[in-house]
Design a protein around this motif. Structure first.
Motif, PDB file in Angstrom:
ATOM      1  N   ASP A  50       0.859  -1.188   0.000  1.00  0.00           N
ATOM      2  CA  ASP A  50       0.000   0.000   0.000  1.00  0.00           C
ATOM      3  C   ASP A  50       0.895   1.239   0.000  1.00  0.00           C
ATOM      4  O   ASP A  50       1.602   1.509   0.962  1.00  0.00           O
ATOM      5  N   ALA A  52      -0.008   4.467  -0.376  1.00  0.00           N
ATOM      6  CA  ALA A  52      -0.881   5.654  -0.352  1.00  0.00           C
ATOM      7  C   ALA A  52      -0.136   6.950  -0.038  1.00  0.00           C
ATOM      8  O   ALA A  52      -0.532   8.020  -0.492  1.00  0.00           O
ATOM      9  N   TYR A  53       0.972   6.859   0.716  1.00  0.00           N
ATOM     10  CA  TYR A  53       1.665   8.089   1.137  1.00  0.00           C
ATOM     11  C   TYR A  53       2.956   8.345   0.372  1.00  0.00           C
ATOM     12  O   TYR A  53       3.767   9.173   0.782  1.00  0.00           O
ATOM     13  N   SER A  81      -3.756   5.434  -3.838  1.00  0.00           N
ATOM     14  CA  SER A  81      -5.038   6.123  -3.766  1.00  0.00           C
ATOM     15  C   SER A  81      -4.798   7.579  -4.130  1.00  0.00           C
ATOM     16  O   SER A  81      -3.715   8.105  -3.865  1.00  0.00           O
ATOM     17  N   ARG A  92     -13.109   7.926  -3.553  1.00  0.00           N
ATOM     18  CA  ARG A  92     -13.000   6.491  -3.849  1.00  0.00           C
ATOM     19  C   ARG A  92     -12.257   6.226  -5.151  1.00  0.00           C
ATOM     20  O   ARG A  92     -12.749   5.522  -6.028  1.00  0.00           O
ATOM     21  N   MET A  93     -11.099   6.793  -5.296  1.00  0.00           N
ATOM     22  CA  MET A  93     -10.349   6.596  -6.537  1.00  0.00           C
ATOM     23  C   MET A  93      -8.922   6.153  -6.237  1.00  0.00           C
ATOM     24  O   MET A  93      -8.204   6.815  -5.488  1.00  0.00           O
TER      25      MET A  93
HETATM   26  C1  LIG Z   1      -2.304   3.536   4.470  1.00  0.00           C
HETATM   27  C2  LIG Z   1      -3.575   3.931   3.800  1.00  0.00           C
HETATM   28  N1  LIG Z   1      -3.947   3.290   2.691  1.00  0.00           N
HETATM   29  C3  LIG Z   1      -5.088   3.614   2.063  1.00  0.00           C
HETATM   30  C4  LIG Z   1      -5.897   4.623   2.545  1.00  0.00           C
HETATM   31  C5  LIG Z   1      -7.220   4.849   1.922  1.00  0.00           C
HETATM   32  O1  LIG Z   1      -7.369   5.513   0.848  1.00  0.00           O
HETATM   33  P1  LIG Z   1      -8.838   5.673   0.224  1.00  0.00           P
HETATM   34  O2  LIG Z   1      -9.311   7.011   0.671  1.00  0.00           O
HETATM   35  O3  LIG Z   1      -8.572   5.601  -1.236  1.00  0.00           O
HETATM   36  O4  LIG Z   1      -9.712   4.578   0.726  1.00  0.00           O
HETATM   37  C6  LIG Z   1      -5.552   5.318   3.677  1.00  0.00           C
HETATM   38  C7  LIG Z   1      -6.427   6.384   4.179  1.00  0.00           C
HETATM   39  O5  LIG Z   1      -6.484   6.743   5.308  1.00  0.00           O
HETATM   40  C8  LIG Z   1      -4.360   4.962   4.331  1.00  0.00           C
HETATM   41  O6  LIG Z   1      -3.974   5.587   5.458  1.00  0.00           O
END
Ligand SMILES: Cc1ncc(COP(=O)(O)O)c(C=O)c1O
Length: 251
Positions: A50, A52-53, A81, A92-93
């Motif tokens: 993941d 995301a960051y 994300s 939601r993308m």
């Molecule tokens: C580590 C991590 N992955 C994914 C997400 C979620 O992203 P999304 O808003 O696309 O569900 C978050 C959101 O808080 C997150 O902290």
């Protein structure tokens, strides 16, 4: 991971990674990813990473990707994300890349669950991904300013915070004199006495109980206001502490 694979029945089919980490803001290096890929190939498990960051980082080195490791495509998918990178939470993308078999499985599951996001959001996402470099820089700068404000103002209030390398979080040890309260009681105390909300580390697992997570979701002025409240709280807390028992005394 070793223990889970060697001792669990049935054996795990995948390991989920999240670096830069929520909640710890830790950034894994390529050696770590290489070891994970080696291990996953050896034990026949998948790696779900993941990311995301990945775009919220503060020095010149972007956090690495597991897919930089040779052979990762055999076992890994990486997903991200637009929520953090483009400030689109709730839209939601996101997207996934990597191992063909896993991506095919994801497409199939998604086709059962939904038929794709609202078209204007898909168009906005495509624009963001194709032309969003400047927006990413701007968003990164917003967090950079907030991070500096937090480190500076909390430090002057008496709570030293090591600047996180990435993400919008700081994972901070509870100050020594509050350690005995545990993260939940400490977080409650901060809300009640300083109007400051942090996430108790306990919420992320029992090993997190010595820490709290501070999220840079407020603007610079609000962060400095939080630090002023904290300073007042820390100056007067000895009195308050006498009223709040240690965790074990309340159980
Ligand atoms: C580590 C991590 N992955 C994914 C997400 C979620 O992203 P999304 O808003 O696309 O569900 C978050 C959101 O808080 C997150 O902290």
């Amino acid at each position: 991971m070793h223990r889970a694979v060697l001792h669990s029945i049935p054996k795990p089919i995948a390991v989920v990674l999240c670096y830069p980490s929520n909640p710890t803001a830790y950034v894994a290096n390529l050696d770590f990813f290489a070891e994970v890929v080696r291990f996953a190939r050896k034990h026949d498990i998948y790696v779900l990473s993941d990311l995301a960051y990945a775009e919220i980082y503060y020095d010149d080195d972007p956090p690495p990707s597991v897919l930089q490791i040779e052979g990762a495509m055999d076992v890994a998918v990486e997903f991200s994300s637009l929520s953090k990178t483009f400030s689109m939470p709730g839209w939601r993308m996101g997207f996934a890349v990597g191992n063909e078999k896993l991506i095919a499985a994801l497409s199939r599951v998604k086709s059962y669950l939904d038929y794709g996001a609202f078209t204007p959001i898909q168009v906005a996402a495509a624009t963001a991904l194709n032309d969003g470099e400047q927006a990413i820089e701007e968003i990164r700068d917003v967090y950079r300013v907030r991070r500096a404000a937090m480190v500076d103002s909390f430090g002057r209030a008496g709570w030293e915070i090591v600047p996180p390398q990435a993400s919008m979080f700081a994972w901070v040890p509870i100050p020594e004199r509050f350690q005995h309260l545990g993260s939940l009681e400490f977080a409650k105390l901060l809300i009640e006495e300083a109007d400051v909300a942090v996430s108790p580390g306990l919420g992320f697992g029992e090993n997190g109980d010595g820490h709290v997570r501070i999220a840079l979701v407020e603007n610079e002025q609000r962060i400095r206001q939080a630090a002023r409240n904290l300073r007042r709280f820390l100056e007067t807390c000895d009195e308050t502490l006498q009223k709040v028992g240690p965790k074990s005394a309340q159980d």
